[in-house]
Motif scaffolding. Sequence first.
Motif, PDB file in Angstrom:
ATOM      1  N   MET A 109     -23.067 -71.698 -17.514  1.00 13.14           N
ATOM      2  CA  MET A 109     -22.643 -72.540 -16.446  1.00 13.14           C
ATOM      3  C   MET A 109     -23.021 -74.043 -16.899  1.00 13.14           C
ATOM      4  N   ASN A 110     -22.013 -74.894 -16.594  1.00 17.38           N
ATOM      5  CA  ASN A 110     -22.216 -76.280 -16.672  1.00 17.38           C
ATOM      6  C   ASN A 110     -22.685 -76.975 -15.496  1.00 17.38           C
ATOM      7  N   LEU A 111     -24.084 -77.318 -15.345  1.00 14.60           N
ATOM      8  CA  LEU A 111     -24.327 -77.906 -14.170  1.00 14.60           C
ATOM      9  C   LEU A 111     -24.465 -79.691 -14.188  1.00 14.60           C
ATOM     10  N   THR A 112     -23.633 -80.052 -15.236  1.00 10.61           N
ATOM     11  CA  THR A 112     -23.458 -81.454 -15.005  1.00 10.61           C
ATOM     12  C   THR A 112     -22.280 -81.861 -14.160  1.00 10.61           C
ATOM     13  N   GLU A 113     -21.631 -80.636 -13.718  1.00  9.10           N
ATOM     14  CA  GLU A 113     -20.370 -80.981 -12.950  1.00  9.10           C
ATOM     15  C   GLU A 113     -20.694 -80.786 -11.367  1.00  9.10           C
ATOM     16  N   LYS A 114     -20.550 -81.754 -10.676  1.00  8.79           N
ATOM     17  CA  LYS A 114     -20.933 -81.758  -9.383  1.00  8.79           C
ATOM     18  C   LYS A 114     -19.969 -81.010  -8.484  1.00  8.79           C
ATOM     19  N   THR A 115     -20.115 -79.780  -8.402  1.00 13.30           N
ATOM     20  CA  THR A 115     -19.199 -78.974  -7.572  1.00 13.30           C
ATOM     21  C   THR A 115     -20.038 -78.113  -6.647  1.00 13.30           C
ATOM     22  N   PRO A 116     -19.380 -77.545  -5.647  1.00 14.17           N
ATOM     23  CA  PRO A 116     -20.098 -76.931  -4.550  1.00 14.17           C
ATOM     24  C   PRO A 116     -20.630 -75.544  -5.400  1.00 14.17           C
ATOM     25  N   GLU A 117     -19.863 -74.868  -6.075  1.00 12.16           N
ATOM     26  CA  GLU A 117     -20.328 -73.506  -6.713  1.00 12.16           C
ATOM     27  C   GLU A 117     -21.403 -73.988  -7.728  1.00 12.16           C
ATOM     28  N   ASN A 118     -21.834 -74.903  -8.146  1.00 11.11           N
ATOM     29  CA  ASN A 118     -23.118 -75.342  -8.935  1.00 11.11           C
ATOM     30  C   ASN A 118     -24.105 -75.565  -7.820  1.00 11.11           C
ATOM     31  N   ILE A 119     -23.853 -76.170  -6.770  1.00 10.31           N
ATOM     32  CA  ILE A 119     -24.935 -76.518  -5.665  1.00 10.31           C
ATOM     33  C   ILE A 119     -25.323 -74.957  -5.377  1.00 10.31           C
ATOM     34  N   GLU A 120     -24.388 -74.133  -5.060  1.00  8.01           N
ATOM     35  CA  GLU A 120     -24.753 -72.633  -4.690  1.00  8.01           C
ATOM     36  C   GLU A 120     -25.600 -72.040  -5.569  1.00  8.01           C
ATOM     37  N   TYR A 121     -25.259 -72.177  -6.965  1.00  5.75           N
ATOM     38  CA  TYR A 121     -25.959 -71.534  -7.726  1.00  5.75           C
ATOM     39  C   TYR A 121     -27.435 -71.873  -8.011  1.00  5.75           C
ATOM     40  N   MET A 122     -27.685 -73.446  -8.020  1.00  9.21           N
ATOM     41  CA  MET A 122     -28.936 -74.029  -7.949  1.00  9.21           C
ATOM     42  C   MET A 122     -29.712 -73.358  -7.099  1.00  9.21           C
TER      43      MET A 122
END
Length: 73
Positions: free
Chosen positions: A1-14
């Motif tokens: 997972m690329n957490l450098t991208e500011k996406t809702p999916e990454n927020i949910e993952y974190m």
Amino acid sequence: MNLTEKTPENIEYMISEITTKLKMVNAEAIKATNYTEEMYDDLHEIYEMVMKKNSFSPNEMQAIVEELGNLRK
């Protein structure tokens, strides 16, 4: 997972990873939908700090949860 991208999916993952690592009983209190991409950098800092540690004192846990609460929209 690329957490450098500011996406809702990454927020949910974190958020999911933070609540799992902290073994939060009331994880529903911290929902990913309460966070926006504007606060992504702060959330990412908290995520990285939590992932680096193996255990947390009660005071550390409280401080992390309070900071997450301060970031909510």
